[in-house]
Design an enzyme around this catalytic site. Structure first.
Site, PDB file in Angstrom:
ATOM      1  N   GLY B 326       0.831  -1.198   0.000  1.00 48.20           N
ATOM      2  CA  GLY B 326       0.000   0.000   0.000  1.00 48.20           C
ATOM      3  C   GLY B 326       0.867   1.250   0.000  1.00 48.20           C
ATOM      4  O   GLY B 326       1.975   1.262  -0.549  1.00 48.20           O
ATOM      5  N   SER B 327       0.394   2.279   0.674  1.00 47.21           N
ATOM      6  CA  SER B 327       1.085   3.571   0.611  1.00 47.21           C
ATOM      7  C   SER B 327       2.424   3.578   1.332  1.00 47.21           C
ATOM      8  O   SER B 327       3.195   4.531   1.165  1.00 47.21           O
ATOM      9  CB  SER B 327       0.196   4.661   1.200  1.00 47.21           C
ATOM     10  OG  SER B 327      -0.976   4.762   0.423  1.00 47.21           O
ATOM     11  N   THR B 328       2.726   2.555   2.145  1.00 53.34           N
ATOM     12  CA  THR B 328       4.044   2.535   2.774  1.00 53.34           C
ATOM     13  C   THR B 328       5.132   2.389   1.715  1.00 53.34           C
ATOM     14  O   THR B 328       6.306   2.565   1.991  1.00 53.34           O
ATOM     15  CB  THR B 328       4.199   1.383   3.785  1.00 53.34           C
ATOM     16  OG1 THR B 328       3.946   0.142   3.106  1.00 53.34           O
ATOM     17  CG2 THR B 328       3.222   1.523   4.929  1.00 53.34           C
TER      18      THR B 328
END
Lengths: 380, 630
Positions: B326-328
């Site tokens: 995801g956004s990590t």
């Protein structure tokens, strides 16, 4: 005659054609004997031994179908491959049990020194074939060099047992090719005197700190424990003590199959591999041991017969050497288990558990069969 | 001395040599036969006596297994001595009857009988097999008084393995179990058969497995005289066993406890690494299990309960489960953009709320977009459009080329077994992964989703933590390790385990600084602010959400999706921001948004590690952290 039609019996006959019935019978007797012992010594390994046997017999059949001329044409490439692999082992080999013997090749790993047991006599037989009719002193020097290089490589792995077997394999070819007695006798004398002096001065030589030039510590240890096994009852001496107790307590007729106390109380080390002869001698006694000796004598006799009748010099030399290799395995193993030779890792031929040695030995039988067949097919 | 001979002469010579060889064979075999005769006939009585009456048994002395302690010396695995009641089948006669009679003296449960049968099937006939373990002193006394009634049954003092921390860190420490057929084969392959003579247990998972060679020790030998019944009557000599080496971990068991507690009953994983060394400070996978259950042979019910649980407690999620980051993934993407020269810190894009590619609109989660977005803002507000574009500019090959050295998509080499590779997608990977040609093609649109950490991307929490650790320590990739020292049990000499980096990434310090500054603002003003806004130390972090279920255009409304289909919640963080002592990755399965479940857990862990503050309850789910960060 309807030759084009499929004929199951004909197929079977074609399949059996390369097989020499007499050799097969003797081999069958040995393998059967091995099974009988394995049931007692290590029943959980029967399945694995069956697979080993099938693979080994397949290898034998393949070797038997290849004509001995074609086989000899492979001598040089096999020898070169063997030497290259031995060098590779030295450079990239895998260390196991303190010695570098295995080489990883893709998925599997191989032990190139094993290949050398066949490649060595093949190479020397081929060499003498090239020089047939004009074999002279120089040829024995060349042969000696061909022998020394791979043996040296195996010796530094270090693997005394295999280097011994490869040395004798090569020596037998040279011997049969007619190495002068003037050379053999002095060397044999030096050997006998050497061994004699080791026995005579064993006590001093075996003191800790005495360095035996050219031999590793564990090899010195083996010789010393042979001279006096009680010095090291927990280590290497344990093997010899326990196996001689097993043999001696077996008596004339043995304690009975599956009834060996040494075997079943787990006193015997490596009872399914190198020490299986002790199981035999304990459970089947002197009678069982003599039967085994007789089977080996029959095997050797047939091997010699085939070699003497072989059509070419190379196949004679090869056959004679292979026969003597069988002898060496048998003699060294039984000698070590009964305590007259040092413990070197040599299996009892065709009887000890283990796939690699069995395949190598059965390849040897296959080569003998191929030599026998070439006599039948070659025009007299 | 060259002689010229005809082949015929050589043939005759060969014949003569064969005769010589044959004679030699007969002499040698004769020698053997004489030797056999000597041993088996002449000295038979002597050897017979030695074999029958005075058996000297060599008994293996099993070494003490090394212990495992955490970085502060807290014991995680140790041994204790206990009595077992063992039967040697070959000497005991009728086994069922013996056990029935034993049951009159001691309690023997159905479970004990079942285990006895199982071990009996696996062992050779001449080994003793335990029927009862952990006898009390009272029970030992009762048996000894009746011992004469039970030939072949003996009380033995044996060492047992104990895991005093119970379920805490069980995925790290692992457990030992009885040696089975497969273990025997492996031991044989390693040439260790002699050293395992007498050993009953072997490491089966975790550190117990990977450091088996260190922990096991060297087996000793005891020479005893045994009577005809096989009982030892006299000890003759003894070579002591050498205990196995101890392991000193980098793991902090208190930190581990705090982290495990912070998860409450949620499923997930957390890995915390010391960036300067690659040492693992905590490695959590929840739910956990009690390794003590395995030591004695796990009972069928216990095994079923563990194995059939839908929560899969035996699964080590931290190293084996790979999730889309995801956004990590965005900080790493940003660094890739800077390193490849595709972006500079100052460059800004206009975000209309979507990125159009091939007739499809890749949506931002803020309707209408974030306006003008530079690299800093793209991380702080987690702007998708920025990364759609960046991914397209870098291309899938460019992304893979940058990410691969960070350890994405390959095993980190941590010193416990069972690690997964994860998936670093690339056209090459797709070709290997799929068989049908139409599936093997890489589509440009797939690159776009990879840019925001969705699509085929999947990494383990360990890979995330290790990659973050490598970025914040300035580009040194370590092989993460749990063991700090192997301590020799006799000399107390300490051997250090792998403190050297395995790779240098060669990142530009100013690029790293740009990304780190943005990550710090994430926890001050961005998606991580609710969890870390009031922290007395400064933190760099990034939230992330891994899609579990594609809703095909429908708006994701959390309440309407069943728990198992909720998104996974991610949070990666390091602190203190200017000189990181800890870098971690938290994943909460079906935890929803990253800010919602994972970030509060990270806060509790950091608070403990940096401030020594112990939480008194699990991390609360921050249901108001609705700030989406897809």
């Amino acid at each position: 005659m309807t030759e084009s039609r499929f004929h199951p019996l004909g197929l079977l006959r074609a399949f059996l054609r390369p097989i020499d019935p007499q050799l097969m019978l003797i081999l069958g007797a040995l393998l059967g004997y091995a099974y009988f012992l394995m049931i007692s010594a290590s029943p959980d390994r029967l399945e694995a031994q069956t697979i080993n046997t099938v693979v080994a017999l397949a290898a034998m059949w393949v070797a038997a179908t290849i004509s001995s001329q074609r086989m000899l044409s492979l001598a040089l490439p096999l020898y070169i491959v063997g030497v290259v692999l031995l060098v590779a082992v030295e450079l990239f080999g895998e260390v196991s049990k303190g010695a570098q013997r295995w080489l990883h090749v893709g998925v599997t790993r191989i032990q190139p020194s094993e290949l050398m047991k066949i490649a060595m006599p093949l190479m020397l037989a081929w060499y003498f074939q090239q020089r047939e009719g004009q074999i002279g002193f120089r040829d024995f020097i060349v042969a000696g060099l061909l022998l020394v290089v791979p043996v040296g490589l195996i010796l530094i792995q270090p693997d005394l047992g295999t280097s011994l077997l490869v040395t004798t394999a090569g020596f037998y070819v040279i011997f049969f090719a007619g190495l002068s007695w003037k050379l053999i006798v002095p060397v044999a004398l030096v050997g006998i005197i050497g061994i004699g002096s080791i026995i005579a001065f064993g006590d001093t030589l075996c003191q800790p700190g005495v360095d035996w030039y050219g031999l590793r510590e564990y090899q010195k240890h083996r010789v010393c424990t042979l001279l006096d096994p009680t010095q090291d009852p927990l280590g290497k001496g344990f093997h010899i003590i326990q196996s001689t107790i097993a043999i001696g307590s077996g008596g004339v007729l043995g304690k009975g199959w599956m009834a060996g106390t040494q075997t079943h109380l787990a006193f015997l080390p490596e009872r399914h591999t190198d020490f299986i002869f002790a199981v035999l001698a304990e459970e089947l006694g002197l009678a069982g041991a003599i039967v085994l000796l007789i089977i080996y004598v029959l095997l050797l006799a047939r091997g010699f017969q085939i070699s003497v009748n072989a059509p070419t010099l190379a196949s004679k030399l090869l056959g004679g050497a292979i026969t003597m290799i069988f002898f060496t395995y048998a003699f060294v193993n039984m000698g070590m288990v009964s305590g007259i030779l040092p413990v070197v890792g040599v299996p009892l031929p065709f009887v000890s558990y283990g796939g690699t040695a069995l395949v190598t030995l059965c390849l040897g039988v296959g080569i003998l069969m191929s030599i026998q067949r070439s006599r039948l097919s070659s025009p007299k | 001395m060259t002689e010229f001979r005809t082949p015929d002469q050589e043939s005759w010579r060969f014949r003569r040599r064969v005769v010589v060889a044959g004679l030699f064979v007969l002499v040698c075999f004769g020698l053997l036969a004489t030797r056999f005769y000597y041993l088996q006939v002449v000295r038979h009585d002597y050897f017979h006596t030695r074999a029958e009456d005075n058996r000297i048994a060599l008994l293996p002395v099993v070494p003490n297994r090394g212990s495992i302690v955490d970085r502060n010396g807290v014991v995680l695995a140790r041994n204790y001595a206990a009595y077992t009641l063992e039967i040697t089948p070959s000497r005991a006669g009728n086994l069922d009857e013996t056990i029935d009679r034993l049951a009159e003296v001691l309690t023997i449960e159905q479970r004990d009988r079942r285990r006895f049968r199982k071990i009996l099937e696996e062992s050779r006939n001449f080994e003793s097999v335990p029927i009862r373990t952990r006898l009390s002193d009272d029970e030992v006394a009762r048996f000894i008084s009746q011992r004469y009634r039970f030939p072949g049954v003996e009380v033995q003092a044996r060492l047992f393995r104990d895991y005093p921390q119970g379920a805490t860190a069980s995925h790290v420490v692992g457990y030992i179990g009885r040696i089975n057929d497969r273990d025997v084969e492996r031991i044989e392959e390693r040439g260790e058969t002699a050293n395992y003579r007498g050993s009953e247990y072997i490491g089966k998972s975790g550190l117990e497995q990977s450091y088996e060679a260190e922990l096991h020790g060297t087996t000793g030998v005891e020479q005893v005289e045994v009577n005809a019944g096989g009982r030892a009557v006299r000890r003759l000599s003894r070579t002591s066993a050498m205990a196995g080496n101890d392991l000193e971990l980098t793991l902090d068991i208190e930190l581990q406890k705090v982290a495990e507690a912070a998860f409450g009953n949620r499923r997930g994983a957390m890995v915390a690494i010391e960036p300067a060394t690659g040492g693992v400070l905590a490695l959590v996978s929840t739910p956990t299990f009690d390794p003590n259950l395995f030591v004695d042979g796990i009972s069928t019910q216990d095994w079923k309960a563990l194995n059939d649980s839908p929560d899969h407690p035996l699964l080590n999620r931290a190293i084996f489960s790979a999730y889309p980051p995801g956004s990590t993934f965005k900080p790493f993407m940003a660094l890739a953009g800077l390193t490849a020269g595709k972006r500079t810190a100052g460059q800004a894009i206009a975000d209309p709320g979507f990125f159009a590619f091939g007739g499809h609109r890749f949506m931002d989660d803020k309707v209408g977009g974030h306006g003008m977005v530079d690299l800093h803002k793209s991380i702080v507000v987690s702007c998708n459009t920025y990364y759609y574009q960046l991914a397209n500019d870098l291309g899938i090959e460019g992304i893979a080329r940058f990410m691969s050295p960070l350890g994405f998509g390959s095993r980190t080499g941590i010193d416990i077994p069972g690690e997964a590779e994860g998936v670093l997608p690339s056209p090459d990977w797709k070709k290997r992964r799929f068989r049908r040609p139409e599936q093997q093609r890489w589509f440009g649109g797939e690159t776009i989703s990879v840019g925001i950490g969705q699509g085929y991307n999947a990494y383990t929490p360990l890979q995330m933590a290790n990659a973050l650790s490598a970025v914040v320590n300035g580009g040194n990739v370590y092989r993460p390790h749990l063991v700090r020292h192997v301590v020799d049990n006799r000399s107390n000499a300490k051997r250090v385990v792998e403190p050297e980096p395995i790779r240098q990434l060669g990142l530009k310090p100013e690029h790293v600084a740009t990304v780190r500054a943005a990550m710090v603002d994430v926890t001050k003003a961005g998606t991580g602010a609710r969890a870390f806004g009031n922290a007395p130390y400064s933190v760099g972090g990034k939230t992330g959400t891994a899609q579990v279920f594609s809703l095909k255009g429908a708006k994701y409304v959390e309440g309407r999706v069943s728990e198992r289909l909720r998104d996974h919640s991610w949070f990666i963080a390091y602190a203190p921001a200017d000189e990181p002592k800890i870098a971690l990755a938290v994943l909460v399965e079906n935890g929803g948004f990253g800010a919602q479940s994972a970030a509060p857990i990270a806060r509790l862990v950091m608070d403990y590690y940096l401030l020594g503050k112990r939480p008194n309850q699990p991390a609360a789910e921050d249901v108001d952290a609705a700030e989406s960060d897809e």
